[in-house]
Design an enzyme around this catalytic site. Structure first.
Site, PDB file in Angstrom:
ATOM      1  N   LEU A  78     -19.785   7.299  12.879  1.00 17.32           N
ATOM      2  CA  LEU A  78     -20.693   6.583  11.976  1.00 17.32           C
ATOM      3  C   LEU A  78     -21.661   5.672  12.725  1.00 17.32           C
ATOM      4  CD1 LEU A  78     -18.278   5.846   9.030  1.00 17.32           C
ATOM      5  CD2 LEU A  78     -20.500   6.978   8.825  1.00 17.32           C
ATOM      6  N   GLN A 102     -13.667   1.182   9.782  1.00 17.93           N
ATOM      7  CA  GLN A 102     -12.591   0.382  10.373  1.00 17.93           C
ATOM      8  C   GLN A 102     -12.034  -0.324   9.149  1.00 17.93           C
ATOM      9  OE1 GLN A 102      -9.995  -1.548  11.086  1.00 17.93           O
ATOM     10  NE2 GLN A 102     -11.350  -3.327  11.165  1.00 17.93           N
ATOM     11  N   SER A 144     -14.571  -1.438  -2.138  1.00 14.44           N
ATOM     12  CA  SER A 144     -13.191  -1.929  -2.111  1.00 14.44           C
ATOM     13  C   SER A 144     -13.001  -3.182  -2.966  1.00 14.44           C
ATOM     14  CB  SER A 144     -12.850  -2.270  -0.653  1.00 14.44           C
ATOM     15  OG  SER A 144     -11.716  -3.071  -0.567  1.00 14.44           O
ATOM     16  N   GLU A 146     -11.572  -5.587  -1.957  1.00 12.79           N
ATOM     17  CA  GLU A 146     -11.757  -6.715  -1.029  1.00 12.79           C
ATOM     18  C   GLU A 146     -13.091  -7.417  -1.275  1.00 12.79           C
ATOM     19  OE1 GLU A 146      -9.746  -8.102   1.705  1.00 12.79           O
ATOM     20  OE2 GLU A 146      -8.324  -7.214   0.329  1.00 12.79           O
ATOM     21  N   TYR A 170     -14.146  -7.517   7.204  1.00 14.38           N
ATOM     22  CA  TYR A 170     -14.090  -6.206   6.546  1.00 14.38           C
ATOM     23  C   TYR A 170     -14.758  -6.279   5.168  1.00 14.38           C
ATOM     24  CZ  TYR A 170     -12.117  -2.365   3.794  1.00 14.38           C
ATOM     25  OH  TYR A 170     -11.963  -1.281   2.948  1.00 14.38           O
ATOM     26  N   LYS A 174     -18.081  -4.353   3.833  1.00 16.60           N
ATOM     27  CA  LYS A 174     -18.062  -3.500   2.639  1.00 16.60           C
ATOM     28  C   LYS A 174     -19.071  -3.983   1.596  1.00 16.60           C
ATOM     29  CE  LYS A 174     -15.046  -0.137   3.213  1.00 16.60           C
ATOM     30  NZ  LYS A 174     -15.408   1.280   3.146  1.00 16.60           N
ATOM     31  N   HIS A 200      -4.569   1.576  -2.649  1.00 23.09           N
ATOM     32  CA  HIS A 200      -3.859   2.803  -3.009  1.00 23.09           C
ATOM     33  C   HIS A 200      -3.114   3.317  -1.789  1.00 23.09           C
ATOM     34  CE1 HIS A 200      -8.122   3.490  -2.253  1.00 23.09           C
ATOM     35  NE2 HIS A 200      -7.751   4.559  -1.592  1.00 23.09           N
ATOM     36  N   ARG A 205      -0.285   6.885   4.199  1.00 25.35           N
ATOM     37  CA  ARG A 205      -0.898   5.588   4.483  1.00 25.35           C
ATOM     38  C   ARG A 205      -0.693   5.220   5.954  1.00 25.35           C
ATOM     39  NH1 ARG A 205      -4.743   1.861   3.314  1.00 25.35           N
ATOM     40  NH2 ARG A 205      -4.036   0.330   1.798  1.00 25.35           N
TER      41      ARG A 205
HETATM   42  P1  NAP Z   1      -7.993   5.009   6.868  1.00 23.27           P
HETATM   43  O1  NAP Z   1      -6.714   5.760   6.672  1.00 23.27           O
HETATM   44  O2  NAP Z   1      -8.017   3.841   7.776  1.00 23.27           O
HETATM   45  O3  NAP Z   1      -9.072   6.089   7.382  1.00 23.27           O
HETATM   46  C1  NAP Z   1     -10.289   5.685   7.921  1.00 23.27           C
HETATM   47  C2  NAP Z   1     -11.023   6.906   8.436  1.00 23.27           C
HETATM   48  O4  NAP Z   1     -12.267   6.479   9.024  1.00 23.27           O
HETATM   49  C3  NAP Z   1     -10.278   7.681   9.538  1.00 23.27           C
HETATM   50  O5  NAP Z   1     -10.502   9.057   9.371  1.00 23.27           O
HETATM   51  C4  NAP Z   1     -10.950   7.198  10.814  1.00 23.27           C
HETATM   52  O6  NAP Z   1     -10.893   8.109  11.889  1.00 23.27           O
HETATM   53  C5  NAP Z   1     -12.387   7.078  10.304  1.00 23.27           C
HETATM   54  N1  NAP Z   1     -13.238   6.247  11.158  1.00 23.27           N
HETATM   55  C6  NAP Z   1     -12.968   5.042  11.695  1.00 23.27           C
HETATM   56  N2  NAP Z   1     -13.990   4.609  12.457  1.00 23.27           N
HETATM   57  C7  NAP Z   1     -14.933   5.580  12.399  1.00 23.27           C
HETATM   58  C8  NAP Z   1     -16.191   5.760  13.011  1.00 23.27           C
HETATM   59  N3  NAP Z   1     -16.702   4.833  13.843  1.00 23.27           N
HETATM   60  N4  NAP Z   1     -16.907   6.869  12.734  1.00 23.27           N
HETATM   61  C9  NAP Z   1     -16.396   7.827  11.931  1.00 23.27           C
HETATM   62  N5  NAP Z   1     -15.185   7.737  11.332  1.00 23.27           N
HETATM   63  C10 NAP Z   1     -14.465   6.626  11.574  1.00 23.27           C
HETATM   64  O7  NAP Z   1      -8.582   4.521   5.479  1.00 23.27           O
HETATM   65  P2  NAP Z   1      -8.228   5.029   3.988  1.00 23.27           P
HETATM   66  O8  NAP Z   1      -7.097   4.229   3.472  1.00 23.27           O
HETATM   67  O9  NAP Z   1      -8.169   6.499   3.976  1.00 23.27           O
HETATM   68  O10 NAP Z   1      -9.514   4.524   3.194  1.00 23.27           O
HETATM   69  C11 NAP Z   1     -10.665   5.355   3.055  1.00 23.27           C
HETATM   70  C12 NAP Z   1     -11.886   4.492   2.792  1.00 23.27           C
HETATM   71  O11 NAP Z   1     -11.701   3.749   1.594  1.00 23.27           O
HETATM   72  C13 NAP Z   1     -12.179   3.450   3.869  1.00 23.27           C
HETATM   73  O12 NAP Z   1     -13.574   3.286   3.928  1.00 23.27           O
HETATM   74  C14 NAP Z   1     -11.541   2.182   3.342  1.00 23.27           C
HETATM   75  O13 NAP Z   1     -12.161   1.054   3.878  1.00 23.27           O
HETATM   76  C15 NAP Z   1     -11.788   2.354   1.862  1.00 23.27           C
HETATM   77  N6  NAP Z   1     -10.816   1.730   0.942  1.00 23.27           N
HETATM   78  C16 NAP Z   1      -9.493   1.965   1.099  1.00 23.27           C
HETATM   79  C17 NAP Z   1      -8.597   1.439   0.179  1.00 23.27           C
HETATM   80  C18 NAP Z   1      -7.116   1.711   0.291  1.00 23.27           C
HETATM   81  O14 NAP Z   1      -6.356   1.006  -0.379  1.00 23.27           O
HETATM   82  N7  NAP Z   1      -6.708   2.712   1.033  1.00 23.27           N
HETATM   83  C19 NAP Z   1      -9.077   0.690  -0.914  1.00 23.27           C
HETATM   84  C20 NAP Z   1     -10.442   0.502  -1.042  1.00 23.27           C
HETATM   85  C21 NAP Z   1     -11.327   1.035  -0.122  1.00 23.27           C
HETATM   86  P3  NAP Z   1      -9.599   8.171  12.870  1.00 23.27           P
HETATM   87  O15 NAP Z   1      -8.560   8.962  12.121  1.00 23.27           O
HETATM   88  O16 NAP Z   1     -10.128   8.868  14.059  1.00 23.27           O
HETATM   89  O17 NAP Z   1      -9.171   6.753  13.114  1.00 23.27           O
HETATM   90  O1  F7E Z   2      -2.185  -6.013   3.263  1.00 25.43           O
HETATM   91  C1  F7E Z   2       0.081  -8.922   3.381  1.00 25.43           C
HETATM   92  C2  F7E Z   2      -1.356  -9.155   3.760  1.00 25.43           C
HETATM   93  O2  F7E Z   2      -3.009  -4.655   5.167  1.00 25.43           O
HETATM   94  C3  F7E Z   2      -1.764  -6.291   1.959  1.00 25.43           C
HETATM   95  C4  F7E Z   2      -7.018  -1.746   3.025  1.00 25.43           C
HETATM   96  O3  F7E Z   2      -6.814  -0.399   2.678  1.00 25.43           O
HETATM   97  O4  F7E Z   2      -6.614  -2.503   0.787  1.00 25.43           O
HETATM   98  C5  F7E Z   2      -6.178  -2.631   2.124  1.00 25.43           C
HETATM   99  O5  F7E Z   2      -6.307  -3.974   2.558  1.00 25.43           O
HETATM  100  C6  F7E Z   2      -1.182  -7.678   1.873  1.00 25.43           C
HETATM  101  C7  F7E Z   2      -2.060  -8.782   2.472  1.00 25.43           C
HETATM  102  O6  F7E Z   2      -3.847  -4.211   2.824  1.00 25.43           O
HETATM  103  C8  F7E Z   2       1.877  -8.058   6.399  1.00 25.43           C
HETATM  104  O7  F7E Z   2      -1.556 -10.509   4.183  1.00 25.43           O
HETATM  105  C9  F7E Z   2       2.115  -9.458   4.763  1.00 25.43           C
HETATM  106  O8  F7E Z   2      -2.076  -9.877   1.600  1.00 25.43           O
HETATM  107  O9  F7E Z   2      -1.569  -3.563   3.400  1.00 25.43           O
HETATM  108  P1  F7E Z   2      -2.610  -4.542   3.746  1.00 25.43           P
HETATM  109  P2  F7E Z   2      -5.136  -5.058   2.381  1.00 25.43           P
HETATM  110  O10 F7E Z   2      -5.422  -6.164   3.303  1.00 25.43           O
HETATM  111  O11 F7E Z   2      -4.957  -5.402   0.940  1.00 25.43           O
HETATM  112  C10 F7E Z   2      -7.988  -2.858   0.552  1.00 25.43           C
HETATM  113  C11 F7E Z   2      -8.288  -2.622  -0.914  1.00 25.43           C
HETATM  114  C12 F7E Z   2      -8.929  -2.177   1.483  1.00 25.43           C
HETATM  115  O12 F7E Z   2     -10.070  -1.896   1.133  1.00 25.43           O
HETATM  116  C13 F7E Z   2      -8.504  -2.081   2.908  1.00 25.43           C
HETATM  117  O13 F7E Z   2      -9.229  -1.048   3.580  1.00 25.43           O
HETATM  118  O14 F7E Z   2       0.030  -7.721   2.606  1.00 25.43           O
HETATM  119  N1  F7E Z   2       0.987  -8.731   4.519  1.00 25.43           N
HETATM  120  N2  F7E Z   2       2.676  -9.054   5.906  1.00 25.43           N
HETATM  121  C14 F7E Z   2       0.812  -7.851   5.517  1.00 25.43           C
HETATM  122  N3  F7E Z   2      -0.135  -6.918   5.733  1.00 25.43           N
HETATM  123  C15 F7E Z   2      -0.035  -6.156   6.842  1.00 25.43           C
HETATM  124  N4  F7E Z   2      -0.955  -5.198   7.078  1.00 25.43           N
HETATM  125  N5  F7E Z   2       0.993  -6.328   7.741  1.00 25.43           N
HETATM  126  C16 F7E Z   2       1.964  -7.275   7.576  1.00 25.43           C
HETATM  127  O15 F7E Z   2       2.875  -7.401   8.379  1.00 25.43           O
END
Ligand code: NAP
Ligand code: F7E
Length: 348
Positions: A78, A102, A144, A146, A170, A174, A200, A205
């Site tokens: 990207l 990221q 997101s 976030e 982050y 976003k 999700h 994950r």
């Molecule tokens: P993820 O598992 O962290 O996957 C991120 C993807 O982005 C991976 O394929 C990664 O490649 C790729 N990537 C990272 N840096 C890149 C770069 N510089 N150029 C091209 N690709 C790159 O995230 P996810 O949970 O599937 O989430 C998908 C999207 O939804 C993300 O944008 C995230 O921020 C957003 N989002 C997630 C959640 C959630 O709860 N999961 C909620 C809201 C929004 P590698 O495999 O090579 O690292």
């Molecule tokens: O943290 C707490 C932490 O890293 C959830 C991403 O997919 O969802 C995700 O972001 C909570 C936070 O997700 C640990 O402080 C405690 O309050 O699983 P998480 P996130 O930060 O909510 C949003 C919607 C996105 O868009 C993002 O891409 O859990 N927590 N102890 C911890 N979190 C982590 N990671 N590790 C700990 O040890």
């Protein structure tokens, strides 16, 4: 709001073509499964790495030399706009899903500039490439919860009208992408939608996000490979849904006649402590005997509370979640117990 008829791609002669950034991630892999199942030709952007990063899509990978292949992988990043231009002009997709990022909130405090480059500016690079090479395509931007930052949440949850207040680099990146997507829709009349997805999860994950970190630890504790689990803030609350169901909402958004922004969430919220109780309890363990505190996992500014209201998406195209919190947790615990058993076998 009027519901629009969706045409199943298998009903048409030429398969629809999708381009996915982030195909190797949790959501990208579920989305690729879903689109291939719908008869799409899927093109995914992958990063060159010194070790394999395609574990989540190995089950759908096909040798490109074989006739009738539907999944194509392309190296790119990207941060590399010329590569994105070239790819989009070659692939000419009907639908673009920008899931690459990221995506780790805690890590974004350590790498704020890099996160801004990829999660923020990366989006405008892809939007520009689309505008120049395939302006008729439809574009999904992975926005997101976030963006909201957890402050002043309405009783039924955040909606598309709630104000944004990101609390991490982050979230800030976003926010830039959200507005870039909206601006390109308004300025150039392109079909671009933001999905404001709440957390999700699934067995795919990433292992450093809290849910999977917990379920991986449970499996390893059960087979004797680990004793303690170090976590940060246990009081934060999240609206956790099933990633498999959430990627379907991405596709549904792009089937609408008019592009728009939609919240996707379950409407229920649970604390990390509640996740621990349900997951350890299901595995027959007492979490208090295993979980220890490590301040390394705290964030300089935390999002304390997230709850989403997905009424708009339900009304527009009938999306709603089906998997319950308990079903999701149990599925992840079961999966990671099997994984830990294999791990144990390989070390003994
Ligand atoms: P993820 O598992 O962290 O996957 C991120 C993807 O982005 C991976 O394929 C990664 O490649 C790729 N990537 C990272 N840096 C890149 C770069 N510089 N150029 C091209 N690709 C790159 O995230 P996810 O949970 O599937 O989430 C998908 C999207 O939804 C993300 O944008 C995230 O921020 C957003 N989002 C997630 C959640 C959630 O709860 N999961 C909620 C809201 C929004 P590698 O495999 O090579 O690292
Ligand atoms: O943290 C707490 C932490 O890293 C959830 C991403 O997919 O969802 C995700 O972001 C909570 C936070 O997700 C640990 O402080 C405690 O309050 O699983 P998480 P996130 O930060 O909510 C949003 C919607 C996105 O868009 C993002 O891409 O859990 N927590 N102890 C911890 N979190 C982590 N990671 N590790 C700990 O040890």
């Amino acid at each position: 709001m009027k519901k629009t008829k969706t045409v199943h791609p298998k009903e048409t002669h030429k398969p629809k073509r999708a381009f996915i950034t982030g195909i190797t991630g949790q959501d990208g892999s579920w989305l690729a499964d879903f689109l291939l199942g719908m008869g799409y030709e899927v093109h995914g952007l992958i990063r060159r790495a010194s070790s394999f990063n395609t574990e989540r899509i190995n089950h759908i990978y096909q040798d490109p030399h074989i006739h009738g292949v539907h999944l194509f992988l392309h190296y790119g990043d990207l941060s590399d706009s010329s590569g994105l231009f070239k790819l989009l002009s070659q692939v000419k997709p009907d639908e673009i899903y920008n899931l690459g990022a990221q995506s780790h909130v805690r890590v974004s405090f350590d790498q704020p500039e890099y996160t801004g480059e990829v999660t923020g500016v990366g989006t405008i690079k892809l939007l520009e490439a689309m505008r120049e090479t395939c302006p008729k395509a439809r574009f999904y931007q992975a926005s997101s919860s976030e963006l909201y930052g957890g402050l002043d949440c309405p009783p039924k949850g955040y909606t598309e009208k709630s104000p944004f207040h990101p609390r991490s680099p982050y979230g800030v990146a976003k926010l830039y992408s959200f507005w870039a997507a909206k601006n390109y829709r308004e300025a150039y009349g392109l079909h671009i939608s933001n999905g404001i997805l709440f957390n999700h999860e699934s067995e795919r994950r990433g292992e450093t996000f809290v849910t999977r970190k917990i379920t991986r630890a449970i499996g390893r504790i059960k087979v004797g490979l680990q004793k303690s689990l170090y976590l940060g803030n246990l009081d934060a609350k999240r609206d956790w849904g099933d990633a498999k169901e959430f990627v379907k909402a991405m596709w549904m958004m792009l089937q609408q006649k008019t592009a728009d922004d939609y919240v996707i969430a379950t409407g229920k919220t649970y604390s990390i402590k509640e996740f621990l109780e349900v997951s350890f309890g299901y595995a027959g363990l007492d979490w208090k005997k295993h979980v220890k505190f490590d301040e390394r996992y705290l964030r300089p500014s935390e999002v304390d509370y997230l709850l989403g209201d997905a009424s708009k998406a339900k009304k527009a195209f009938g999306w709603h979640n089906e998997t319950t919190f308990e079903q999701l947790v149990e599925r992840m615990v079961d999966h990671d117990f099997e994984l830990a058993k294999k791990e144990k076998k390989s070390v003994s």
